[in-house]
Design a protein around this motif. Structure first.
Motif, PDB file in Angstrom:
ATOM      1  N   ARG A  37       0.850  -1.186   0.000  1.00 22.98           N
ATOM      2  CA  ARG A  37       0.000   0.000   0.000  1.00 22.98           C
ATOM      3  C   ARG A  37       0.889   1.241   0.000  1.00 22.98           C
ATOM      4  O   ARG A  37       1.795   1.354   0.824  1.00 22.98           O
ATOM      5  CB  ARG A  37      -0.931   0.009   1.213  1.00 22.98           C
ATOM      6  N   GLY A  38       0.624   2.124  -0.934  1.00 27.00           N
ATOM      7  CA  GLY A  38       1.465   3.306  -1.033  1.00 27.00           C
ATOM      8  C   GLY A  38       0.758   4.428  -1.744  1.00 27.00           C
ATOM      9  O   GLY A  38      -0.471   4.470  -1.832  1.00 27.00           O
ATOM     10  N   SER A  39       1.540   5.335  -2.293  1.00 21.82           N
ATOM     11  CA  SER A  39       0.980   6.480  -3.000  1.00 21.82           C
ATOM     12  C   SER A  39       1.935   6.921  -4.099  1.00 21.82           C
ATOM     13  O   SER A  39       3.126   6.572  -4.086  1.00 21.82           O
ATOM     14  CB  SER A  39       0.718   7.642  -2.028  1.00 21.82           C
ATOM     15  N   VAL A  40       1.405   7.674  -5.058  1.00 21.95           N
ATOM     16  CA  VAL A  40       2.198   8.258  -6.140  1.00 21.95           C
ATOM     17  C   VAL A  40       2.060   9.766  -6.038  1.00 21.95           C
ATOM     18  O   VAL A  40       0.946  10.301  -5.971  1.00 21.95           O
ATOM     19  CB  VAL A  40       1.724   7.758  -7.519  1.00 21.95           C
ATOM     20  N   ILE A  41       3.204  10.457  -6.018  1.00 17.47           N
ATOM     21  CA  ILE A  41       3.213  11.904  -5.817  1.00 17.47           C
ATOM     22  C   ILE A  41       4.107  12.584  -6.845  1.00 17.47           C
ATOM     23  O   ILE A  41       4.963  11.940  -7.463  1.00 17.47           O
ATOM     24  CB  ILE A  41       3.690  12.282  -4.397  1.00 17.47           C
ATOM     25  N   ASP A  42       3.895  13.867  -7.021  1.00 15.83           N
ATOM     26  CA  ASP A  42       4.766  14.701  -7.857  1.00 15.83           C
ATOM     27  C   ASP A  42       6.102  14.854  -7.121  1.00 15.83           C
ATOM     28  O   ASP A  42       6.135  15.262  -5.957  1.00 15.83           O
ATOM     29  CB  ASP A  42       4.101  16.060  -8.071  1.00 15.83           C
ATOM     30  N   ALA A  91      -0.383  14.723  -4.610  1.00 13.41           N
ATOM     31  CA  ALA A  91      -0.828  13.392  -5.010  1.00 13.41           C
ATOM     32  C   ALA A  91      -1.176  13.351  -6.498  1.00 13.41           C
ATOM     33  O   ALA A  91      -1.715  14.315  -7.052  1.00 13.41           O
ATOM     34  CB  ALA A  91      -2.039  12.982  -4.186  1.00 13.41           C
ATOM     35  N   ILE A  92      -0.884  12.227  -7.142  1.00 20.38           N
ATOM     36  CA  ILE A  92      -1.190  12.023  -8.562  1.00 20.38           C
ATOM     37  C   ILE A  92      -2.270  10.957  -8.677  1.00 20.38           C
ATOM     38  O   ILE A  92      -2.070   9.802  -8.281  1.00 20.38           O
ATOM     39  CB  ILE A  92       0.054  11.587  -9.349  1.00 20.38           C
ATOM     40  N   ALA A 124       7.379   2.354  -1.289  1.00 23.22           N
ATOM     41  CA  ALA A 124       5.978   2.266  -1.714  1.00 23.22           C
ATOM     42  C   ALA A 124       5.415   3.644  -2.044  1.00 23.22           C
ATOM     43  O   ALA A 124       4.362   3.751  -2.672  1.00 23.22           O
ATOM     44  CB  ALA A 124       5.135   1.591  -0.636  1.00 23.22           C
ATOM     45  N   VAL A 125       6.101   4.701  -1.603  1.00 21.86           N
ATOM     46  CA  VAL A 125       5.741   6.067  -1.999  1.00 21.86           C
ATOM     47  C   VAL A 125       6.602   6.419  -3.212  1.00 21.86           C
ATOM     48  O   VAL A 125       7.823   6.538  -3.114  1.00 21.86           O
ATOM     49  CB  VAL A 125       5.981   7.064  -0.858  1.00 21.86           C
ATOM     50  N   ILE A 126       5.964   6.570  -4.364  1.00 18.43           N
ATOM     51  CA  ILE A 126       6.671   6.744  -5.635  1.00 18.43           C
ATOM     52  C   ILE A 126       6.554   8.186  -6.087  1.00 18.43           C
ATOM     53  O   ILE A 126       5.450   8.710  -6.268  1.00 18.43           O
ATOM     54  CB  ILE A 126       6.094   5.807  -6.713  1.00 18.43           C
ATOM     55  N   GLY A 127       7.677   8.835  -6.287  1.00 10.31           N
ATOM     56  CA  GLY A 127       7.692  10.192  -6.810  1.00 10.31           C
ATOM     57  C   GLY A 127       7.942  10.189  -8.308  1.00 10.31           C
ATOM     58  O   GLY A 127       8.896   9.574  -8.783  1.00 10.31           O
ATOM     59  N   LEU A 128       7.072  10.846  -9.058  1.00  6.21           N
ATOM     60  CA  LEU A 128       7.223  10.934 -10.511  1.00  6.21           C
ATOM     61  C   LEU A 128       7.710  12.333 -10.892  1.00  6.21           C
ATOM     62  O   LEU A 128       7.240  13.338 -10.355  1.00  6.21           O
ATOM     63  CB  LEU A 128       5.906  10.639 -11.223  1.00  6.21           C
ATOM     64  N   GLU A 129       8.626  12.367 -11.838  1.00  2.04           N
ATOM     65  CA  GLU A 129       9.192  13.629 -12.303  1.00  2.04           C
ATOM     66  C   GLU A 129       8.315  14.221 -13.404  1.00  2.04           C
ATOM     67  O   GLU A 129       7.973  13.520 -14.369  1.00  2.04           O
ATOM     68  CB  GLU A 129      10.602  13.389 -12.829  1.00  2.04           C
ATOM     69  N   PRO A 130       7.898  15.481 -13.300  1.00  2.00           N
ATOM     70  CA  PRO A 130       7.055  16.088 -14.341  1.00  2.00           C
ATOM     71  C   PRO A 130       7.772  16.131 -15.692  1.00  2.00           C
ATOM     72  O   PRO A 130       8.985  16.329 -15.764  1.00  2.00           O
ATOM     73  CB  PRO A 130       6.803  17.503 -13.814  1.00  2.00           C
TER      74      PRO A 130
END
Length: 465
Positions: free
Chosen positions: A58-63, A69-70, A159-165
């Motif tokens: 269980r996690g999240s995807v963020i900028d 949050a994304i 589990a917390v994934i940061g995505l690059e814009p």
């Protein structure tokens, strides 16, 4: 008392499998044989599986820049070998997701036997993760703890994934979505990779298929594309797709009748000890500068899930038609491809598979790697305070070292030649906190020829805020 409690736990899980659970144990591949909210999974030392609360990440995807949050990102889990495990999840409004990880249980308590898992994520207007040399850090399901709802959960950290814009000129692009035909053996869709390649070249978009055979490819620039699915043991019929500004939906990729191929080759370890592995990368995703690309799930020797053990001949079965780059010693095993271009068997190998036939039988020469001291000598992203100084162990017969620094897009930012075993970064480009960089090193011998280098997946670091 502990023995009685354990026995009760086993009894409780078995009873939950159905009214006649003692004579008819649950079936691992049939969720209907367990009560709602439970899954049927094997137990160490037991002949029959039992019903348990699921194991989940269980996690999240963020900028990565704003930490906002994304929503509607797609996340999937893979074993350490790159083989997909579990379904593809989609994040909700708060950017959160949950992926069930099929597991073997240690005993009747339901605690899972540990597996090393990495995550992939993609979303509209963001660079997919992992990409470039931004690596996915491992999660260990042995660290799962019981949540309030009874599930065994791994959360936090990787589990917390940061995505690059994406750059501004690539924001608002279209997506391609559709379905793939499921194999005749009844297996589910996950384990299949879908790729859109622009007909004029220079653009390749990849994505993963969920259990129902559905896929989404984000951030597709306008143009004409060939969309194809890749899965070990199966060939698919490609589809032509024209993309403008609007999303393209309903693309269908059916299973083809043509058979798959077998690749046979060999690896010669010319210096160093140990064993290695061989993987297959889709050619259109291969970055010549970074010497890496997207691995096709399952196309590896030895078999996915096994530690590197190749010391001579190797074989990879079930290869679908396509163009591939074959990489030996790509994983972290203390060995690297011999970089000397004047020696046969040291070049990066490209092959074509067509009609179930491979165009070549590759032969590789690998050698011992230059060992890093730091930063990034391990398998995690190391945080560095201030300007980095790169350090390594002396390599036998080396007279000079070239140190290079790359950003996540494969752009070389800096190169320096030294005769010592350290080099301080003094480049003109300021390194941004929170973003990954990778340093690489090549060792040169008496004749000025390259004789070794650092491993492909090491040397990743970031500047601490």
């Amino acid at each position: 008392m502990k023995r009685k409690l354990a026995s009760f736990a086993v009894f409780a899980t078995l009873v939950a499998c159905g009214d006649d659970s003692e004579s008819k144990p649950c079936k691992v591949d049939d969720p209907r044989t367990c009560s709602k909210g439970l899954v049927c999974e094997p137990v160490v030392g037991e002949a029959d599986p039992a019903c348990f609360r699921p194991v989940e990440i269980r996690g999240s995807v963020i900028d990565l820049r704003t930490e906002v949050a994304i929503a509607a990102a797609r996340v999937n889990a893979e074993e350490a070998s790159g083989r997909p495990i579990g379904d593809v999840a989609e994040t909700g409004i708060g950017g959160t997701y949950a992926i069930r990880i099929p597991s073997t249980r240690q005993d009747g308590s339901g605690a899972p036997v540990g597996q090393t898992i990495t995550l992939r994520a993609a979303a509209r207007d963001y660079v997919p993760f992992p990409s470039g040399f931004r690596v996915a850090l491992p999660l260990d399901t042995a660290q799962a703890t019981e949540a309030a709802d009874g599930a065994w959960v791994v959360a936090g950290g990787p589990a917390v994934i940061g995505l690059e814009p994406l750059p501004s000129d690539r924001v608002g692009l279209a997506s391609i979505s559709g379905t793939v035909g499921l194999p005749s053996d009844g297996s589910l869709g996950f384990g299949t990779m879908v790729v859109a390649e622009r007909a004029s070249g220079g653009e390749t978009i990849t994505g993963r298929v969920n259990q129902r055979g559905e896929f989404v490819l984000f951030n597709v620039p306008p143009g004409s594309y060939t969309v194809q699915a890749y899965r070990r043991g199966v060939n698919y019929v490609a589809a032509g797709v024209a993309v403008e500004r609007a999303d393209v939906k309903g693309v269908r990729l059916d299973v083809a009748e043509t058979g798959t191929a077998t690749l046979a080759g060999s690896v010669s370890i010319v210096a160093g000890n140990g064993a290695t592995s061989v993987v297959m990368v889709l050619e259109s995703t291969f970055d010549e500068t970074l010497a890496r690309g997207i691995l096709v799930p399952g196309l590896r020797a030895p078999e996915p899930g096994l530690a590197p053990n190749i010391k001579g001949d190797f074989r990879i079965d079930g290869i679908p038609d396509g163009r591939y780059v074959i990489l030996a010693a790509f994983e972290n095993d203390g060995l690297v491809r011999d970089p000397d271009p004047d020696i046969s068997g040291t070049q990066i190998q490209h092959i074509v598979v067509s009609g179930g036939v491979t165009s070549a039988s590759p032969k590789f020469k690998v050698t011992s790697a230059v060992r890093m001291v730091g930063p990034g000598a391990g398998e995690t992203v190391e945080a560095v305070t201030g300007q980095p100084t790169f350090r390594w162990q002396a390599y036998s017969s080396a007279k000079r070292y070239d140190v290079e620094l790359f950003d996540n897009f494969g752009t070389r930012l800096w190169i320096k030649s030294v005769t010592t075993t350290n080099a301080a970064y003094d480049g003109a480009v300021a390194l941004e906190p929170g973003f990954p960089y990778q340093w690489r090193l090549t060792a040169f011998g008496n004749a000025g020829n390259p004789i070794s280098m650092t491993e492909d997946l090491r040397g990743v670091f970031e500047i601490a805020p």
